[in-house]
Design a protein around this motif. Structure first.
Motif, PDB file in Angstrom:
ATOM      1  N   HIS A   1      12.647   7.563   6.420  1.00  0.00           N
ATOM      2  CA  HIS A   1      12.303   7.400   5.008  1.00  0.00           C
ATOM      3  C   HIS A   1      11.155   8.323   4.639  1.00  0.00           C
TER       4      HIS A   1
ATOM      5  N   MET B   1       0.839  -1.191   0.000  1.00  0.00           N
ATOM      6  CA  MET B   1       0.000   0.000   0.000  1.00  0.00           C
ATOM      7  C   MET B   1       0.876   1.243   0.000  1.00  0.00           C
ATOM      8  N   ALA B   2       2.134   1.041   0.259  1.00  0.00           N
ATOM      9  CA  ALA B   2       3.030   2.193   0.378  1.00  0.00           C
ATOM     10  C   ALA B   2       4.414   1.830  -0.121  1.00  0.00           C
TER      11      ALA B   2
ATOM     12  N   MET C   1       6.581   2.289  13.353  1.00  0.00           N
ATOM     13  CA  MET C   1       6.923   3.345  12.428  1.00  0.00           C
ATOM     14  C   MET C   1       6.276   4.619  12.932  1.00  0.00           C
ATOM     15  N   GLU C   2       7.035   5.696  12.958  1.00  0.00           N
ATOM     16  CA  GLU C   2       6.483   6.935  13.485  1.00  0.00           C
ATOM     17  C   GLU C   2       6.634   8.058  12.481  1.00  0.00           C
ATOM     18  N   ARG C   3       5.552   8.861  12.371  1.00  0.00           N
ATOM     19  CA  ARG C   3       5.613  10.010  11.483  1.00  0.00           C
ATOM     20  C   ARG C   3       6.499  11.076  12.115  1.00  0.00           C
TER      21      ARG C   3
ATOM     22  N   GLU D   1       4.414  11.160   3.496  1.00  0.00           N
ATOM     23  CA  GLU D   1       4.777  11.554   4.858  1.00  0.00           C
ATOM     24  C   GLU D   1       6.244  11.236   5.130  1.00  0.00           C
TER      25      GLU D   1
ATOM     26  N   HIS E   1       8.764   9.603   7.680  1.00  0.00           N
ATOM     27  CA  HIS E   1       8.623   8.559   8.698  1.00  0.00           C
ATOM     28  C   HIS E   1       9.972   8.128   9.239  1.00  0.00           C
TER      29      HIS E   1
ATOM     30  N   MET F   1       7.657   8.262   3.070  1.00  0.00           N
ATOM     31  CA  MET F   1       6.664   7.220   2.848  1.00  0.00           C
ATOM     32  C   MET F   1       5.671   7.697   1.795  1.00  0.00           C
TER      33      MET F   1
ATOM     34  N   SER G   1      11.349   4.407  11.122  1.00  0.00           N
ATOM     35  CA  SER G   1      11.124   3.091  11.726  1.00  0.00           C
ATOM     36  C   SER G   1      12.002   3.000  12.958  1.00  0.00           C
TER      37      SER G   1
ATOM     38  N   ARG H   1      -1.006  10.230  -0.311  1.00  0.00           N
ATOM     39  CA  ARG H   1      -0.315  11.227   0.488  1.00  0.00           C
ATOM     40  C   ARG H   1       1.119  10.777   0.738  1.00  0.00           C
TER      41      ARG H   1
END
Lengths: 145, 236
Positions: A104, A39-40, A82-84, A69, A71, A106, A73, A67
């Protein structure tokens, strides 16, 4: 804001990576080819800052995705998450590496499947308003070769 | 290793005293490393940073999971061969592909370097996200890396019953940071935090050791081969 003409110039420069603009240089940018179920997609690169002040990557955009973002890991107590990130800092006269398992870009909500060999134009925006667009090649991860 | 009789005899008492001191020091070192690393890692001499033995084997729960072909999959399917077992989900964007890539490479290297062991080793990916991971999704995901990797999943209750005795956990986390204007409220936009380790299950369907991150394929193959030899020469 950057003028369309300058953006075009930056895009043209982008054909010959690395791309330099306002002291931030992007090296070795690539998007990892993913399984068809993905999906990403994740984009990786090294951001180098030749300036004497810290720079911050605050936004990334790419056409063909719902979208985009920033991110990171992380692994906490044997669990992966995983955090934005609101921003990715590039230290003065230093560099920040976006690499698998860490920071990274995303690309979320893949509208058309991408394969190795494709190119995705990614626009990066920095805290001071500077933007740059660079064509980022889709590549197979090393272990898929 | 350093034994008094193995040393040249050209020295007199001073040499013997030195040798004795070295022997005592080595014994002390050995004893302390026994204390530090325990009997398992000492017995196998496998680097615990690559493959960490469990304090005691844990039997796999006999829980009804299901493969990506729709076949029942349970503890019996782990018997008679070694298994490298990884839990994740197919929509996992960054880390799972790296781990599946490691499983792919481990399979290739085993095949090249230890074909007999490769022939009795299976690699299994269990999706902890059955809500979104259909059999087809799981199959497409594993096939991208290596069609030989077996995919499986189960009901949330079955997954929980299977994984929690093994110390494997996960939790759904809503992707709450997405732009509110773009929210569709499908309830399907979430990430899953999950255990990163790859588990090593023996041919008696017992969890024996885990590969912590990072998963370097060659160190994993070396450690696995060594561990398997030790265990099958001296089964516990």
């Amino acid at each position: 804001m950057i003028s369309p003409r300058r953006l075009l110039f930056a895009t043209a420069l982008g054909l010959f990576a690395p791309v330099a603009l306002a002291e931030v240089t992007v090296n070795d940018a690539w998007v990892a080819e993913a399984p068809p179920t993905a999906m990403a997609l994740a984009a990786f690169m090294t951001l180098e800052n030749d300036a004497d002040v810290e720079r911050k990557l605050v936004r990334a955009e790419a056409p063909g995705f719902d979208r985009v973002e920033l991110h990171r890991s992380i692994e906490v107590n044997g669990m992966h998450r995983m955090e934005r990130q609101d921003a990715i800092a590039i230290p003065a006269n230093g560099s920040t590496r976006l690499a698998p398992g860490g920071y990274h870009v995303m690309l979320i909500g893949v509208q058309t499947p991408r394969r190795a060999g494709d190119e995705i134009p990614v626009t990066l925006t920095f805290a001071d308003g500077e933007t740059m667009t660079l064509p980022v090649p889709v590549k197979r991860r090393d272990f898929m070769k | 290793m350093t034994h008094p009789h193995s040393r040249p005899r050209r020295r007199q008492h001073g040499g013997i005293a030195l040798a004795a001191a070295i022997v005592v020091a080595l014994l002390a070192l050995g004893a302390s490393s026994w204390w530090l690393f325990g009997p398992d890692s000492r017995a196998t001499a496998v680097d615990p940073a690559v493959l960490k033995p469990m304090p005691a084997p844990i039997e796999l729960p006999d829980t009804a999971l299901v493969t990506d072909e729709g076949e029942p999959f349970g503890a019996g399917d782990f018997e008679g061969q070694w298994t490298l077992l990884y839990f994740g989900y197919t929509l996992c964007p960054d880390v799972c592909p790296v781990e599946l890539g490691a499983l792919r490479q481990v399979g290739k290297l085993l095949e090249e370097q230890h074909p007999a062991l490769a022939a009795r080793t299976q690699r299994v990916f269990i999706s902890v996200d059955p809500e979104r991971d259909t059999h087809k999704r799981i199959r497409d995901f594993t096939a991208y890396f290596d069609p030989a990797i077996i995919g499986a999943t189960g009901t949330p209750a079955a997954l929980e019953a299977f994984a929690s005795p093994l110390g494997v956990g996960w939790s759904k986390r809503s992707n709450h940071y997405r732009d509110p204007s773009d929210r569709e409220e499908t309830g399907k936009d979430y990430l899953v935090d999950h255990t990163t380790a790859i588990l090593l299950v023996d041919p008696s369907a017992r969890l024996r050791a885990v590969f912590p991150t990072p998963h370097g394929p060659q160190p994993m193959v070396d450690a696995f081969h060594r561990y398997q030899q030790e265990q099958e020469d001296h089964p516990s």
